[in-house]
Structure formats: C-alpha cells, structure tokens
Design an enzyme around this catalytic site. Structure first.
Site, PDB file in Angstrom:
ATOM      1  N   GLU A 158      -6.996   4.694   7.937  1.00 19.73           N
ATOM      2  CA  GLU A 158      -6.795   6.115   7.610  1.00 19.73           C
ATOM      3  C   GLU A 158      -8.052   6.693   6.957  1.00 19.73           C
ATOM      4  OE1 GLU A 158      -3.109   5.597   5.485  1.00 19.73           O
ATOM      5  OE2 GLU A 158      -2.146   5.058   7.375  1.00 19.73           O
TER       6      GLU A 158
ATOM      7  N   GLY B 153       2.354   2.282  10.808  1.00 19.98           N
ATOM      8  CA  GLY B 153       3.304   3.372  10.631  1.00 19.98           C
ATOM      9  C   GLY B 153       4.014   3.793  11.920  1.00 19.98           C
TER      10      GLY B 153
ATOM     11  N   GLY C 185       2.752  -1.114   4.328  1.00 20.30           N
ATOM     12  CA  GLY C 185       2.765   0.311   4.012  1.00 20.30           C
ATOM     13  C   GLY C 185       4.187   0.776   3.748  1.00 20.30           C
ATOM     14  N   GLY C 186       4.801   1.373   4.775  1.00 13.96           N
ATOM     15  CA  GLY C 186       6.120   1.993   4.635  1.00 13.96           C
ATOM     16  C   GLY C 186       7.140   1.113   3.923  1.00 13.96           C
TER      17      GLY C 186
ATOM     18  N   HIS D 142      -9.571   1.115   4.960  1.00  7.16           N
ATOM     19  CA  HIS D 142      -8.305   1.319   5.668  1.00  7.16           C
ATOM     20  C   HIS D 142      -8.558   2.269   6.839  1.00  7.16           C
ATOM     21  CE1 HIS D 142      -4.240   2.594   6.583  1.00  7.16           C
ATOM     22  NE2 HIS D 142      -3.824   1.509   5.952  1.00  7.16           N
TER      23      HIS D 142
ATOM     24  N   SER E  21       3.367  -2.084  10.452  1.00  3.24           N
ATOM     25  CA  SER E  21       4.815  -2.090  10.660  1.00  3.24           C
ATOM     26  C   SER E  21       5.470  -3.445  10.363  1.00  3.24           C
ATOM     27  CB  SER E  21       5.155  -1.627  12.082  1.00  3.24           C
ATOM     28  OG  SER E  21       4.726  -0.292  12.282  1.00  3.24           O
TER      29      SER E  21
ATOM     30  N   GLU F 115      -5.425  -4.928  10.744  1.00  2.00           N
ATOM     31  CA  GLU F 115      -4.404  -3.894  10.930  1.00  2.00           C
ATOM     32  C   GLU F 115      -4.684  -3.135  12.227  1.00  2.00           C
ATOM     33  OE1 GLU F 115      -2.418  -2.728   7.033  1.00  2.00           O
ATOM     34  OE2 GLU F 115      -4.188  -1.493   7.180  1.00  2.00           O
TER      35      GLU F 115
ATOM     36  N   ASN G 158       0.865  -1.190   0.000  1.00  2.00           N
ATOM     37  CA  ASN G 158       0.000   0.000   0.000  1.00  2.00           C
ATOM     38  C   ASN G 158       0.897   1.234   0.000  1.00  2.00           C
ATOM     39  OD1 ASN G 158      -1.790   2.052   0.504  1.00  2.00           O
ATOM     40  ND2 ASN G 158      -2.359   1.365   2.563  1.00  2.00           N
ATOM     41  N   TRP G 159       1.012   1.846  -1.168  1.00  2.00           N
ATOM     42  CA  TRP G 159       1.915   3.002  -1.280  1.00  2.00           C
ATOM     43  C   TRP G 159       1.317   4.267  -0.654  1.00  2.00           C
ATOM     44  CZ3 TRP G 159       4.244   2.814  -6.969  1.00  2.00           C
ATOM     45  CH2 TRP G 159       5.021   1.658  -7.088  1.00  2.00           C
ATOM     46  N   LYS G 160       0.057   4.199  -0.294  1.00  2.00           N
ATOM     47  CA  LYS G 160      -0.645   5.361   0.282  1.00  2.00           C
ATOM     48  C   LYS G 160      -0.470   6.567  -0.639  1.00  2.00           C
ATOM     49  CE  LYS G 160      -0.227   3.298   4.786  1.00  2.00           C
ATOM     50  NZ  LYS G 160      -0.176   3.423   6.217  1.00  2.00           N
TER      51      LYS G 160
HETATM   52  P1  PGA Z   1       2.747   0.275   7.702  1.00  2.00           P
HETATM   53  O1  PGA Z   1       1.288   0.491   7.068  1.00  2.00           O
HETATM   54  O2  PGA Z   1       3.270  -1.011   7.133  1.00  2.00           O
HETATM   55  O3  PGA Z   1       3.531   1.479   7.288  1.00  2.00           O
HETATM   56  O4  PGA Z   1       2.561   0.188   9.183  1.00  2.00           O
HETATM   57  C1  PGA Z   1       0.402  -0.582   6.870  1.00  2.00           C
HETATM   58  C2  PGA Z   1      -0.877  -0.085   6.275  1.00  2.00           C
HETATM   59  O5  PGA Z   1      -1.321   1.013   6.633  1.00  2.00           O
HETATM   60  O6  PGA Z   1      -1.488  -0.759   5.425  1.00  2.00           O
END
Ligand code: PGA
Length: 250
Positions: free
Chosen positions: A97, A173, A233-234, A95, A212, A167, A10-12
């Site tokens: 977010e 993050g 994500g990251g 998600h 993470s 998640e 997930n590149w966000k």
């Molecule tokens: P993260 O994000 O790996 O940076 O914690 C995961 C996500 O939000 O899907």
C-alpha cells in the site's frame, strides 16, 4: 536451532481511540501463556504509546512505517529513534500500500530498513507481485528484484537481522489467498536468496506470508517448510480470530 515463528497484526489506518483500546483489552484477556510464537501488534502510529501501555507484556509493539530520515525538519514524519523511544521492537517497511499509494521505491524501503536497524528495531520488509506479474510467471523474479534492491544499502550482517513478509498484492484484503504451494514456492526462493547473501544464517530468517490469512487457512499455510508465520491485516482487527491465527503458528 529451530526458527521461532511470528504473527504480526497490521491494523493499517483503522479504528479509533475507543475501538483500538477495546481491541487491546480483548487481546489482553486471551491466554498469552499458550502462545508459542512471537506476537507483534502494529497499530496506527498515533496510538503506539497507548498500545504499549495496554499490550500484554508478551506481545511486541510494531509500527507500520518509519521516516527515511533521522529526526529534524521533516514535517509529518516519525523517525526510527522516536519509534524506539515509544517501545517499538518492529516496524513494517515497504508494504505494497505504501509502494503503490505513496510511491515508495525500493531504495526508500532499503533506507528505512537501515534507519530501523540503526535504532535496534527489526524491519519487516514486505515484498510481493501484482496479479498480472503472477499471470506472466514473474512472481519470483519480482520478489527477488525487490530483495536485491536491499543489497545497495544493507550489508550481510544487517540483512541477517530482517524479517521478510511475502505478500502477493492480489491476495491483500481480497479474500483470495495464495495456496500453500504457491506461497511455499516463493518462500523457498526467498530463503535460497538469503543463503547466497548470509550463508547458514538463512535458516534463521523469519519469512512471513501475508494476504487474506484467516484462522481457517493459517494452519495449512504455516505448515509449509519455509513459512514462519503471517502478517495479518483484516483478521487482526478481531481479537478472537487473531488469537486463533497466533495459535496456528507453532
Ligand atoms: P489482509 O492484509 O490480511 O487484510 O489481506 C495483509 C496485509 O496487508 O498486511
């Protein structure tokens, strides 16, 4: 039949045309033949078409969100048929977010999942608890309530087609990951929930862990009985690191 594992990046809302293309080039230079899991990349929607052209054929394309509406007078929205048209096989919905920053409700998430299924796109439905909910011992109740909300909209045949990403919000993050035992306990409850809804098909549901995940903790997490891979994500913004995580999913 064994479940196939999956790793989705997930590149966000990160990167630029140039940096994302660079990332795609780096990904395509890695040996795809060694990968045993389904690999999905979810770039920002504006870059989906270019990503589709550049992605190695073994890697699937995913979106990060979808409109709850079919196409029409919905300024700024991208509909499920447009995602299909662009070559998406997957899309993330719900998600945390989007739930927290864009006020998406459980009912919106369910409608979005339905729109995707109607257009042959697999929804990756995200669920997870906040830190205070975990501290109060409510993690499983919160996650099951988020899943229960799908029942108003999806029938059991549709439910059997979704992917779930657990998640925990406190792990996204933050560098703080759920321990393999903590994650497995929630994943086992999710699979039990599916068993009640879809019977034996529960064993084929892909349940991802996100929060993470790094190459240094992926192997241990993915070794758990009910963890079928990760939503990353990251770490998905670094081709080598993402590839190592993909390799950790057997
Ligand atoms: P993260 O994000 O790996 O940076 O914690 C995961 C996500 O939000 O899907």
């Amino acid at each position: 039949m064994a479940r196939r594992s999956m790793v989705a990046g997930n590149w966000k809302s990160n990167g630029s045309q140039q940096s994302n293309q660079q990332l795609l080039v780096e990904l395509s230079e890695l040996d795809q033949s060694a990968l045993r899991c389904t690999v999905v990349i979810c770039p920002p929607s504006i870059y989906l078409s270019t990503a589709k052209e550049q992605l190695p054929s073994a890697v699937k394309l995913g979106a990060q969100n979808v409109s709850a509406f079919e196409q029409g007078a919905y300024t700024g929205e991208v509909s499920a048929d447009m995602l299909r048209d662009t070559g998406c096989d997957y899309a993330i919905v719900g998600h945390s977010e989007r739930r927290q920053l864009f006020n998406e409700q459980d009912a919106d998430v369910a409608t979005k999942a339905l729109r995707l299924l109607e257009h042959s796109i697999t929804p990756i439905v995200c669920v997870g608890e906040t830190l205070s909910e975990r501290q109060q011992g409510d993690s499983i109740a919160v996650v099951l309530a988020q899943l229960n909300a799908l029942l108003n909209t999806l029938n059991s045949e549709q439910l059997a087609q979704i992917v779930v990403a657990y998640e925990p919000i406190w792990a996204i993050g933050t560098g703080e990951t759920a321990s393999p035992e903590q994650a497995q306990a929630v994943h086992a409850s999710i699979r039990e929930w599916f068993r009640k809804q879809v019977g034996a098909a529960a064993d084929q549901i892909t349940i991802l862990y996100g929060g993470s995940v790094k190459s240094s903790n992926a192997t241990e997490l993915f070794a758990q009985a009910d963890i079928d891979g990760g939503l990353i994500g990251g770490a998905s913004l670094n081709a080598q690191e993402f590839y190592k995580i993909c390799n950790a999913a057997g």
